[in-house]
Every structure is written in structure tokens, then in C-alpha cells.
Design an enzyme around this catalytic site. Structure first.
Site, PDB file in Angstrom:
ATOM      1  N   HIS A 114       0.831  -1.204   0.000  1.00  0.00           N
ATOM      2  CA  HIS A 114       0.000   0.000   0.000  1.00  0.00           C
ATOM      3  C   HIS A 114       0.868   1.258   0.000  1.00  0.00           C
ATOM      4  O   HIS A 114       1.901   1.321   0.663  1.00  0.00           O
ATOM      5  CB  HIS A 114      -0.908   0.012   1.235  1.00  0.00           C
ATOM      6  CG  HIS A 114      -2.175  -0.758   1.027  1.00  0.00           C
ATOM      7  ND1 HIS A 114      -3.311  -0.192   0.509  1.00  0.00           N
ATOM      8  CD2 HIS A 114      -2.482  -2.057   1.248  1.00  0.00           C
ATOM      9  CE1 HIS A 114      -4.266  -1.101   0.430  1.00  0.00           C
ATOM     10  NE2 HIS A 114      -3.789  -2.245   0.878  1.00  0.00           N
ATOM     11  N   SER A 541       3.717  33.133  15.604  1.00  0.00           N
ATOM     12  CA  SER A 541       4.668  32.001  15.664  1.00  0.00           C
ATOM     13  C   SER A 541       3.990  30.754  16.234  1.00  0.00           C
ATOM     14  O   SER A 541       4.266  30.354  17.358  1.00  0.00           O
ATOM     15  CB  SER A 541       5.915  32.378  16.463  1.00  0.00           C
ATOM     16  OG  SER A 541       5.600  32.993  17.687  1.00  0.00           O
TER      17      SER A 541
END
Length: 632
Positions: A114, A541
């Protein structure tokens, strides 16, 4: 259990010695989902008679309960051990199995097909010498076939067999086999893969696994087991330059000091002259010490302890090399990176880079290009997502010794680690050191930070105000600077909005741009601190990692994190710029607190309760902290 051998009954010690002297092949099985990788390994174990009777009984029972072969033996169940694997009929994790024949011992890694588990496949391939790339004869070459082939080539595996499985389901058609061979060879040529072998099989029926099959009598090549037993994986690794990363300084008592590690390449003998990278100091090898006694020569793959004639400084992470064959050394690298995390790689963010026994801080300074592993096309991009591959420039906080990956997989390879979760998030292959590292040196100035600060009569500091939009960061920072200015302090404020008018006006608000925004401001704040100023930084931030990066740039005690803590509901009510309203209406994407995360500080130096106190009170709290801590 094992293959028949009269020595087991007649001479057990002789049998064990014979097993010890057999060559060992490490290989992987890979390819697209449901191509039969686990079934193939189960068949190899079964045909090698490496299954106990109770295991066989359990296999027969499990095949009836959860098998996919209508009650017949499902060989995949020998490898797929996780409940989720058995429920879904797929491989999720890497499964390692050992088996042997009269000619050779094997360790095989069954890797998942996968796409979301491509990182597991890369992990399994990292130590392999050979690869079996499976293809379902019904479906031919798939996207994952190409992706796994690219990774196999990227990781330096040169012995490859494309195993065209489930030939029983296409009536053992030679024409279908040749179609798939031609399709894969076209891709392999673009990739630069040479000497690829092709084998048609039926793992379920056992055709062409351990012996040639009548159903495939048109195929005149070796069976799969014949190829595994005879493929020559011996290389010139013992003739390559000697490299031994130091893993441990062995000092059991005052009379012994040795340096332990596994030899990555080359060979070493007592009397050889060696040097230490990166220091460049040299000495002579006196002894090669092992648990079983001293050796006259040691080669790649052996774990040894070297003692030296001279007392020189050597630490974990250093690399021992012969004096005339020193490795490269740089803190700026060009490398190919396979990204293995669901969180995107962001240039400017700090990651740990581990190469051999060395661990350093690193930043991806530039994503040169991404690679479409299906077409091999080079694509522009700013970030790498899960399972993507890109060529990057990396900046390290200190230089490391290395070799190009094509010359040495140990000293040329590295992994990237998340500093907070300690998870492996990327794997890389070094191409070369960037020339800029050799051309740039640090020029010491006579007027330094301490003299500038002394002239101003203050202690440099960076006050980093962080919090949600509308929390009051800029308002409080402005009041704090006014109070410091009134006290005669030398200050400067870097405000998020103001900086985006100039220094950062080219940046948007994606995660990658936010990281770069903070990186630039951090470097600027560092320069202002070097000038001896008290610098106030007012930025949302949102990511802890970038605030930590800013802290790491400053000297000890210079960085003061100020968390302006206001609940999201309060910030939305204030909404001084109308941004929350726009974000809720879908007019602004990636807005912190709405559709982009804010990671609140865990241990900030100052926490301001901006939801219940006035800006004046909060500013006074900051000033009080600076007084109590000796900054003013």
C-alpha cells in the site's frame, strides 16, 4: 524442521560450523498491493521445510478460518501476523523471516504494497542486498511497482529480479510474460537499472519456485530459488576506503582505552596508519580486539574495538579512516530525501539528522526539486508530503564526515528525526557537500556583543511574544518598549505585520511560509541581540519547533518566551482587524486558530493572562520579570 542434513545426527558441531560458514543473503519482496509477496515468502518457508508441525497445523486451521484460498493452505498467513493484516488480507508492517538451503542462508523482509506504507518498504530495503519486485500477471506494472523500483534503485540495491506472479491465472501465457517484461524494461531503462532478471512463477501453486515447472517449460531461465542461491552479492566493499564510525569509547579500566564500532567498508590491520574525522588527528593501530581474541585483519561488517598507539581525542560519532583515504567533511549537503511523515517537510524547520553514529541539528534550506517516481519528471515544489521524494540542500549546525551514498551506504546515508516526537520522518542519501561551506568562514570582529552591551549598560535579550491573533501581543510589546525606552534602555521591536511589509513581503501564510517567516525573523533578532539591544518580537509564531529554533540561535538566557494567553473566543470577540470574521466566512485560508493549529508554549518564561487583565498590567508584569531576572 530444516532441510535434511546428515550432519545434524552425526556431528552437530560440524553442522553448526557448516551453517556458520554459509553465505547470508538479505533480500526484500516489494511491489504493488496483493501481488502475492506474503504468499511467496510463505511458499519459500514451506518448501524449505522450515515450518514446525504445530505451525503447519495452525496454518491449516487459520487458512480455513481467515484464509483467502477457499480452505486451501494460505501461505501468506505465515508472514502476515497482525490481526489487521489478516482481516484485510494485506501486509502493513515489515515482517522479517529466516530460512536456509544447502547452499545459502537468507533473511527476507516482506514489505507492504500500500502507498501509505511506502515508508515501511523503504525501511526494509535499507539493509537489503537484493530485491524481488513482484508483479501480478493479470495487472502488469502498477504505480507502486514503479515507486518501489525507484526506491530500490535510490537505496543502492543492484541485484533485482522482477517476479511475475500468478501465472496460473493467465494460463501460464508466455506472451503475457513478455508483454510485462517489455513494459518494465522500458521503465528500468529510464531509471538506469541494469541487469534486471525476470522470473515467471505461481507462488500459490509452487510453479518455478524451488524447481522449474512443466507449466512454464517455455521459460529457460533459473527458478526463483536457483537465482537466490546463486546471485553474487559479493562486492568490493572490503576494497573500498576503510571507514569505521565510532559507536563507543571502550574504557573498562585505567589500562585499556579502545574505540568500538562496526566496520562500514574496507579492511584494517595492526600497524595501519589511521586518522580521525573530523579532527584530522592520526595514529597507528596497535590491536584489533574482539570477544574471541585479537585479529590480524578486520573487514567490513565486523564489530571490533581498535586500540591505538597514541592517546588522541576520539568521541562517539567520529569516523576512523586510513590516513591517505580521509572522508569528506561539510555542514552543507546536497541530498535526496524520501519523506516518511504525514506532516509535510517544511524548509526552514529544524530536524535531527542521524548519520552513522552522528546526530546533529539540520535545516532543509532549499527544496531543489521533487521527483515524480512514476515518470521520473523533476517538479517544482516548496514542501515534501508523505512518500514524496525530493532533492534538497541541508544546513547542519556542525560539520560531519561523510561519503557520497553511491560509494558508502553507511557514511552516505542518514535519517531525519522529529525533535519533539523522536519519530523517524525521513531517509536521505548524500550526494556531495556544497562548495559554499568551504568558501564561507566566520570573521571575528574586535567590537563584539559583550562590548556593545557594556557600552549601552544593559544585558541583551530577545522578548518573544507569541499568541493568537487578537491576543494583544503587539499592544503589550509596544507598552513594554515604551517603558524600557523611558528607563533609558536601547530597544527595537520586530512586529509581525510590519516585517511583512518589507523583509517578508514575499511570504504567504502556508505552513512552509510561516516557518520561513519565523526563520528570517529569528536570524534578524539574533543580529539585534548581537548589537546589544533588548529586542521585542511580536509574532503569532504558531509552531513550537520554530520557537525552539529561535531559542537555539540565542545565547543561554537571552531568549525569553512571553505567552500572551487569551482564549480563542476572546480573540474572536475582539477581532481588531476583522480577520476572524473573514476566516469563518472562508475568505482567509490557513488562519491560526480556525483552520491552522496554534501550539501553545509548555514552559514559557512569562505567561500573560490576556483574557482578564489590562494591557498596562501585562506590560508591568513583563517589566517586573526583567527587573527580578537582572535584565534591567
Amino acid at each position: 524442521m530444516a532441510h535434511k542434513d546428515d550432519l545434524i545426527a552425526e556431528d552437530i558441531l560440524g553442522y553448526l560450523k557448516a551453517q556458520e560458514e554459509k553465505s547470508l543473503l538479505r533480500f526484500i519482496t516489494c511491489g504493488s498491493v496483493d501481488d502475492g509477496k506474503s504468499t511467496l515468502i510463505g511458499r519459500l518457508l514451506y518448501d524449505s521445510k522450515l515450518i514446525f508441525e504445530d505451525q503447519l497445523a495452525a496454518l491449516e486451521s487459520d487458512s480455513k478460518k481467515v484464509g483467502t484460498q477457499g480452505g486451501d493452505i494460505d501461505f501468506a498467513l505465515l508472514v502476515d501476523g497482525l490481526a489487521a493484516e489478516r482481516e484485510q488480507g494485506i501486509t502493513i508492517d515489515v515482517a522479517y523471516r529466516f530460512f536456509s538451503t544447502d547452499k545459502r542462508k537468507f533473511i527476507v523482509a516482506d514489505t507492504p504494497g500500500h502507498e501509505q506504507y511506502t515508508r515501511n518498504m523503504a525501511t526494509g530495503a535499507s539493509n537489503a542486498q537484493a530485491a524481488l519486485i513482484l508483479v501480478d500477471a493479470r495487472h502488469g506494472v502498477q504505480v507502486q511497482t514503479r515507486r518501489h523500483s525507484y526506491i530500490v534503485n535510490l537505496l543502492g540495491i543492484r541485484h533485482i529480479t522482477v517476479v511475475i506472479n500468478k501465472m496460473d491465472l493467465v494460463e501460464y501465457s508466455q506472451e503475457r510474460f513478455e508483454e510485462i517484461v517489455a513494459e518494465y524494461q522500458d521503465f528500468a531503462q529510464k531509471l538506469g537499472l541494469e541487469g534486471v532478471n525476470f522470473v515467471p512463477i505461481s507462488a500459490l501453486k509452487g510453479d518455478n519456485i524451488t524447481s522449474r515447472s512443466e507449466n512454464l517449460n517455455w521459460f529457460d531461465g533459473p527458478s526463483l530459488m536457483e537465482w537466490l542461491e546463486t546471485v553474487d552479492v559479493s562486492s568490493d566493499i572490503n576494497e573500498q576506503p576503510f571507514r569505521m564510525p565510532v559507536q563507543w569509547v571502550n574504557r573498562p579500566n585505567l589500562d585499556f582505552r579502545g574505540f568500538s564500532g562496526t566496520i562500514a567498508s574496507g579492511r584494517i590491520r595492526p600497524g595501519d596508519s589511521i586518522m580521525v574525522a573530523p579532527s584530522g588527528k592520526s595514529s597507528i593501530v596497535e590491536r584489533i580486539v574482539t570477544f574471541d581474541g585479537d585479529l590480524g585483519v578486520a573487514v567490513a561488517g565486523q564489530s571490533v574495538t581498535l586500540t591505538l598507539r597514541d592517546e588522541i581525542d576520539i568521541s562517539r560519532g567520529d569516523v576512523l579512516a586510513k590516513t591517505e583515504e580521509k572522508p569528506d567533511h561539510s555542514d552543507q549537503l546536497r541530498a535526496t530525501v524520501l519523506w516518511m511523515s504525514e506532516d509535510a517537510m517544511l524548509p526552514g524547520r529544524t530536524y535531527l539528522l542521524k548519520s552513522a553514529a552522528n546526530t546533529v541539528h539540520s535545516v532543509v534550506t532549499d527544496l531543489h526539486h521533487k521527483v515524480n517516481v512514476n515518470t521520473l519528471e523533476e517538479l517544482a515544489g516548496k514542501t515534501l508530503e508523505l512518500n514524496e521524494v525530493g532533492v534538497c540542500n541541508l544546513s547542519l549546525d556542525r560539520g560531519i564526515p561523510f561519503d557520497p551514498y553511491t560509494g558508502n551506504r553507511t557514511t552516505g546515508g542518514f535519517i531525519l528525526i522529529d525533535r519533539f516526537t523522536n519519530q523517524t520522518i525521513g531517509a536521505g542519501m548524500i550526494h556531495y557537500g556544497l562548495r559554499r561551506a568551504d568558501n564561507i568562514t566566520w570573521h571575528e570582529m574586535d567590537v563584539n556583543k559583550s562590548k556593545r552591551a557594556e557600552q549601552k549598560g544593559q544585558k541583551p535579550a530577545v522578548l518573544w511574544f507569541t499568541g493568537l491573533s487578537g491576543a494583544g501581543k503587539s499592544t503589550v510589546a509596544n507598552l513594554v518598549e515604551k517603558k524600557l525606552f523611558a528607563l533609558g534602555r536601547h530597544t527595537y521591536t520586530l512586529d509581525g505585520d510590519n516585517v511583512r511589509h518589507g523583509l517578508n513581503k514575499d511570504l504567504g501564510f502556508t505552513d512552509a511560509d510561516r516557518v520561513e517567516n519565523i526563520r528570517r525573523v529569528s536570524e534578524t533578532a539574533k543580529l539585534f541581540a548581537d548589537a546589544g539591544l533588548v529586542t521585542l518580537v511580536s509574532f503569532i509564531s504558531p509552531f513550537r519547533s520554530e520557537r525552539q529554533m529561535a531559542r537555539a540561535l540565542m545565547d543561554e538566557g537571552e531568549f525569553i518566551e512571553v505567552f500572551v494567553d487569551a482564549p480563542l473566543s476572546v480573540c474572536e470577540d475582539r477581532d481588531p482587524k476583522g480577520l476572524y470574521k473573514k476566516a469563518r466566512a472562508g475568505e482567509i485560508k490557513n488562519f491560526t486558530g480556525i483552520d491552522s493549529d496554534y501550539e501553545a508554549p509548555r514552559n514559557s518564561e512569562i505567561r500573560l493572562d490576556a483574557g482578564s487583565r489590562t494591557a498596562e498590567e501585562l506590560a508591568d508584569q513583563v517589566i517586573a520579570y526583567l527587573r527580578e531576572s537582572g535584565y534591567i
